[in-house]
Motif scaffolding. Structure first.
Motif, PDB file in Angstrom:
ATOM      1  N   VAL A  41     -24.694 -31.699 -30.428  1.00  0.00           N
ATOM      2  CA  VAL A  41     -24.572 -33.416 -30.425  1.00  0.00           C
ATOM      3  C   VAL A  41     -24.542 -33.524 -28.601  1.00  0.00           C
ATOM      4  CG1 VAL A  41     -23.780 -33.721 -32.606  1.00  0.00           C
ATOM      5  CG2 VAL A  41     -22.256 -33.352 -30.559  1.00  0.00           C
ATOM      6  N   LYS A  42     -24.924 -32.404 -27.771  1.00  0.00           N
ATOM      7  CA  LYS A  42     -24.860 -32.760 -26.317  1.00  0.00           C
ATOM      8  C   LYS A  42     -23.705 -32.998 -25.853  1.00  0.00           C
ATOM      9  CE  LYS A  42     -29.909 -33.647 -26.559  1.00  0.00           C
ATOM     10  NZ  LYS A  42     -30.889 -34.477 -26.300  1.00  0.00           N
ATOM     11  N   LYS A  43     -22.579 -32.638 -26.258  1.00  0.00           N
ATOM     12  CA  LYS A  43     -21.328 -32.781 -25.842  1.00  0.00           C
ATOM     13  C   LYS A  43     -21.050 -31.863 -24.339  1.00  0.00           C
ATOM     14  CE  LYS A  43     -18.085 -34.519 -29.428  1.00  0.00           C
ATOM     15  NZ  LYS A  43     -17.007 -34.204 -30.163  1.00  0.00           N
ATOM     16  N   PHE A  44     -21.879 -30.873 -24.398  1.00  0.00           N
ATOM     17  CA  PHE A  44     -21.962 -29.986 -22.976  1.00  0.00           C
ATOM     18  C   PHE A  44     -23.232 -29.557 -22.814  1.00  0.00           C
ATOM     19  CE2 PHE A  44     -20.427 -27.413 -26.746  1.00  0.00           C
ATOM     20  CZ  PHE A  44     -18.943 -28.182 -26.877  1.00  0.00           C
ATOM     21  N   ASP A  45     -23.420 -28.775 -21.888  1.00  0.00           N
ATOM     22  CA  ASP A  45     -24.838 -28.168 -21.460  1.00  0.00           C
ATOM     23  C   ASP A  45     -25.049 -27.008 -21.995  1.00  0.00           C
ATOM     24  OD1 ASP A  45     -25.599 -30.381 -19.960  1.00  0.00           O
ATOM     25  OD2 ASP A  45     -24.283 -29.843 -18.321  1.00  0.00           O
ATOM     26  N   ILE A  46     -23.990 -26.124 -22.109  1.00  0.00           N
ATOM     27  CA  ILE A  46     -24.035 -24.557 -22.606  1.00  0.00           C
ATOM     28  C   ILE A  46     -22.727 -24.122 -23.039  1.00  0.00           C
ATOM     29  CG2 ILE A  46     -23.644 -23.644 -20.287  1.00  0.00           C
ATOM     30  CD1 ILE A  46     -25.730 -21.539 -20.735  1.00  0.00           C
ATOM     31  N   VAL A  47     -23.046 -23.172 -24.042  1.00  0.00           N
ATOM     32  CA  VAL A  47     -21.648 -22.470 -24.479  1.00  0.00           C
ATOM     33  C   VAL A  47     -21.677 -21.271 -23.792  1.00  0.00           C
ATOM     34  CG1 VAL A  47     -20.382 -21.559 -26.516  1.00  0.00           C
ATOM     35  CG2 VAL A  47     -21.587 -23.683 -26.773  1.00  0.00           C
TER      36      VAL A  47
ATOM     37  N   ARG B 251     -28.555 -16.902 -35.743  1.00  0.00           N
ATOM     38  CA  ARG B 251     -28.508 -17.893 -34.472  1.00  0.00           C
ATOM     39  C   ARG B 251     -29.823 -17.906 -33.563  1.00  0.00           C
ATOM     40  NH1 ARG B 251     -22.534 -15.520 -33.169  1.00  0.00           N
ATOM     41  NH2 ARG B 251     -21.280 -16.483 -34.612  1.00  0.00           N
ATOM     42  N   LEU B 252     -30.134 -16.769 -33.416  1.00  0.00           N
ATOM     43  CA  LEU B 252     -31.675 -16.923 -32.619  1.00  0.00           C
ATOM     44  C   LEU B 252     -32.708 -18.118 -33.374  1.00  0.00           C
ATOM     45  CD1 LEU B 252     -32.120 -13.393 -31.779  1.00  0.00           C
ATOM     46  CD2 LEU B 252     -31.938 -15.110 -30.082  1.00  0.00           C
ATOM     47  N   GLU B 253     -32.722 -18.320 -34.536  1.00  0.00           N
ATOM     48  CA  GLU B 253     -33.626 -19.156 -35.241  1.00  0.00           C
ATOM     49  C   GLU B 253     -33.152 -20.711 -34.864  1.00  0.00           C
ATOM     50  OE1 GLU B 253     -33.724 -18.689 -39.510  1.00  0.00           O
ATOM     51  OE2 GLU B 253     -34.759 -16.695 -39.113  1.00  0.00           O
ATOM     52  N   ARG B 254     -31.756 -20.709 -34.449  1.00  0.00           N
ATOM     53  CA  ARG B 254     -31.299 -22.018 -34.546  1.00  0.00           C
ATOM     54  C   ARG B 254     -30.981 -22.502 -32.941  1.00  0.00           C
ATOM     55  NH1 ARG B 254     -26.726 -24.694 -38.227  1.00  0.00           N
ATOM     56  NH2 ARG B 254     -26.630 -26.928 -37.413  1.00  0.00           N
ATOM     57  N   TYR B 255     -30.690 -21.568 -32.208  1.00  0.00           N
ATOM     58  CA  TYR B 255     -30.265 -21.728 -30.625  1.00  0.00           C
ATOM     59  C   TYR B 255     -31.009 -20.817 -29.727  1.00  0.00           C
ATOM     60  CZ  TYR B 255     -25.899 -23.372 -33.101  1.00  0.00           C
ATOM     61  OH  TYR B 255     -25.296 -24.084 -34.032  1.00  0.00           O
ATOM     62  N   ALA B 256     -31.049 -21.216 -28.275  1.00  0.00           N
ATOM     63  CA  ALA B 256     -31.705 -20.547 -27.409  1.00  0.00           C
ATOM     64  C   ALA B 256     -30.678 -19.764 -26.623  1.00  0.00           C
ATOM     65  CB  ALA B 256     -32.290 -21.570 -26.295  1.00  0.00           C
TER      66      ALA B 256
ATOM     67  N   TYR C   7     -25.047  -7.541 -29.093  1.00  0.00           N
ATOM     68  CA  TYR C   7     -24.730  -8.031 -27.608  1.00  0.00           C
ATOM     69  C   TYR C   7     -24.344  -9.368 -27.479  1.00  0.00           C
ATOM     70  CZ  TYR C   7     -27.741  -4.262 -25.993  1.00  0.00           C
ATOM     71  OH  TYR C   7     -27.935  -2.880 -25.805  1.00  0.00           O
ATOM     72  N   PHE C   8     -23.528  -9.851 -26.484  1.00  0.00           N
ATOM     73  CA  PHE C   8     -23.123 -11.229 -26.428  1.00  0.00           C
ATOM     74  C   PHE C   8     -23.961 -11.860 -25.481  1.00  0.00           C
ATOM     75  CE2 PHE C   8     -18.318  -9.854 -26.884  1.00  0.00           C
ATOM     76  CZ  PHE C   8     -18.441 -10.341 -28.080  1.00  0.00           C
ATOM     77  N   GLY C   9     -24.320 -13.186 -25.672  1.00  0.00           N
ATOM     78  CA  GLY C   9     -25.054 -14.121 -24.948  1.00  0.00           C
ATOM     79  C   GLY C   9     -24.284 -15.359 -24.911  1.00  0.00           C
ATOM     80  N   TRP C  10     -25.061 -16.172 -24.009  1.00  0.00           N
ATOM     81  CA  TRP C  10     -24.519 -17.724 -23.725  1.00  0.00           C
ATOM     82  C   TRP C  10     -25.556 -18.510 -24.722  1.00  0.00           C
ATOM     83  CZ3 TRP C  10     -24.387 -16.755 -17.669  1.00  0.00           C
ATOM     84  CH2 TRP C  10     -23.208 -16.441 -17.511  1.00  0.00           C
ATOM     85  N   VAL C  11     -25.086 -19.580 -24.917  1.00  0.00           N
ATOM     86  CA  VAL C  11     -25.928 -20.347 -26.004  1.00  0.00           C
ATOM     87  C   VAL C  11     -26.366 -21.667 -25.270  1.00  0.00           C
ATOM     88  CG1 VAL C  11     -26.421 -21.303 -28.262  1.00  0.00           C
ATOM     89  CG2 VAL C  11     -24.879 -19.388 -27.781  1.00  0.00           C
ATOM     90  N   ALA C  12     -27.731 -22.075 -25.408  1.00  0.00           N
ATOM     91  CA  ALA C  12     -27.927 -23.542 -25.303  1.00  0.00           C
ATOM     92  C   ALA C  12     -28.974 -24.294 -26.230  1.00  0.00           C
ATOM     93  CB  ALA C  12     -29.055 -23.556 -23.890  1.00  0.00           C
ATOM     94  N   ARG C  13     -29.179 -25.369 -26.094  1.00  0.00           N
ATOM     95  CA  ARG C  13     -29.877 -26.216 -27.277  1.00  0.00           C
ATOM     96  C   ARG C  13     -31.559 -25.447 -27.299  1.00  0.00           C
ATOM     97  NH1 ARG C  13     -26.502 -29.784 -25.279  1.00  0.00           N
ATOM     98  NH2 ARG C  13     -27.945 -30.700 -23.534  1.00  0.00           N
ATOM     99  N   LYS C  14     -31.763 -25.549 -28.594  1.00  0.00           N
ATOM    100  CA  LYS C  14     -33.428 -24.813 -28.768  1.00  0.00           C
ATOM    101  C   LYS C  14     -34.043 -26.198 -28.941  1.00  0.00           C
ATOM    102  CE  LYS C  14     -35.791 -21.273 -31.195  1.00  0.00           C
ATOM    103  NZ  LYS C  14     -35.653 -20.046 -32.075  1.00  0.00           N
ATOM    104  N   ASP C  15     -34.799 -26.747 -27.709  1.00  0.00           N
ATOM    105  CA  ASP C  15     -35.606 -27.732 -27.764  1.00  0.00           C
ATOM    106  C   ASP C  15     -36.589 -27.714 -26.388  1.00  0.00           C
ATOM    107  OD1 ASP C  15     -33.894 -28.949 -25.869  1.00  0.00           O
ATOM    108  OD2 ASP C  15     -32.851 -29.789 -27.504  1.00  0.00           O
TER     109      ASP C  15
END
Length: 272
Positions: free
Chosen positions: A91-97, A107-112, A219-227
């Motif tokens: 919901v765009k409360k922040f730019d990245i997790v 998670r790869l299907e839903r997030y970048a 592996y660990f990564g950081w998460v952004a919106r997938k759009d």
């Protein structure tokens, strides 16, 4: 003459419409214009994220400080409960997790995802005086794990293979470690880097199972919106991570916090 006037009017109308149309959204442009990147993480996940006398520090901070500098923006660090991070991102409360998030096919299907920032292979730790040694010894035992994590799902699957494990979920890993030290748990599951750091700093209280890990390497990564809006932003994050890898900054940060360097994939692992 009439045709020329009609054409002129049409072109003028298109120009007006063009001026009125909103510009295409682009997260990287927005970040650079604001000169800040708003992040979310759980500051109770040593050695990646922790509060020391009220000050945020850890491997994640060191890495993202470098990434933000390469992008040309100041990072804004927020301490958010893990279970609220991905919903808040959507919901765009922040730019990245930037909390270390295990890269999974679901998670790869839903997030970048960003490029991997660390090994996330699931592992087990027990109290120093425990008689448990091998991962399979947790059969029928009570094992703690942080709720909503990939480690929880891997423990659940492994427990079924063994014939049953009593799983107790916690809001933070610190709470699980406290119960393990107090004898209320038989073991705690987490990622190998987290548990290695725990044992290194508290060898009188905790010890890793031998072998410590079970399941597939992750592996660990950081998460952004997938759009479309976010594509340029996550590309900039990955370009910064690659630059920091090539100039030795990632190696230095890993050695500082993990005690060793692990070469990581230069691409986001594909969903399988």
């Amino acid at each position: 003459m009439k045709f020329a006037n009609t054409l002129k009017s049409a072109l003028l109308g298109l120009a007006v419409l063009g001026l009125a149309a909103p510009a295409m959204a682009d997260q990287l442009s927005d970040v650079k214009a604001a000169k800040k990147i708003v992040t979310a993480t759980d500051m109770h996940y040593a050695p990646f994220d922790m509060l020391v006398n009220g000050t945020y520090q850890g491997m994640t901070k060191d890495l993202f400080d470098g990434v933000a500098k390469e992008i040309g923006a100041e990072p804004v660090y927020q301490d958010i409960p893990w279970t609220a991070e991905l919903p808040g991102l959507e919901v765009k409360k922040f730019d990245i997790v930037i909390a270390p998030v295990t890269i999974t096919p679901e998670r790869l299907e839903r997030y970048a995802f960003s490029l991997p920032i660390a090994d996330a292979t699931v592992a087990l730790v027990h109290a120093k005086n425990s008689k448990l040694t091998k991962p399979e010894d947790i059969k029928g035992k009570t094992v703690g794990v942080q709720q909503g994590t990939a480690q929880f799902r891997q423990l659940e699957a492994y427990g079924k293979e063994l014939g049953g494990v009593n799983i107790k979920e916690y809001g933070t890993t610190d709470e699980a470690y406290a119960d393990l030290a107090a004898g209320r748990l038989d073991a705690v599951v987490g990622s190998l880097p987290n548990l290695t750091y725990l044992v290194k700093n508290r060898p009188e209280t905790f010890a890793l199972f031998e072998p410590a890990t079970f399941g597939k390497p992750t592996y660990f990564g950081w998460v952004a919106r997938k759009d479309k809006d976010s594509e340029s932003f996550i590309k900039a994050v990955n370009a910064a991570l690659l630059k920091m890898t090539d100039d030795g900054r990632v190696k230095s940060i890993q050695e500082k916090w993990l005690g060793k360097y692990t070469e990581l994939p230069r691409e986001v692992p594909a969903a399988k």
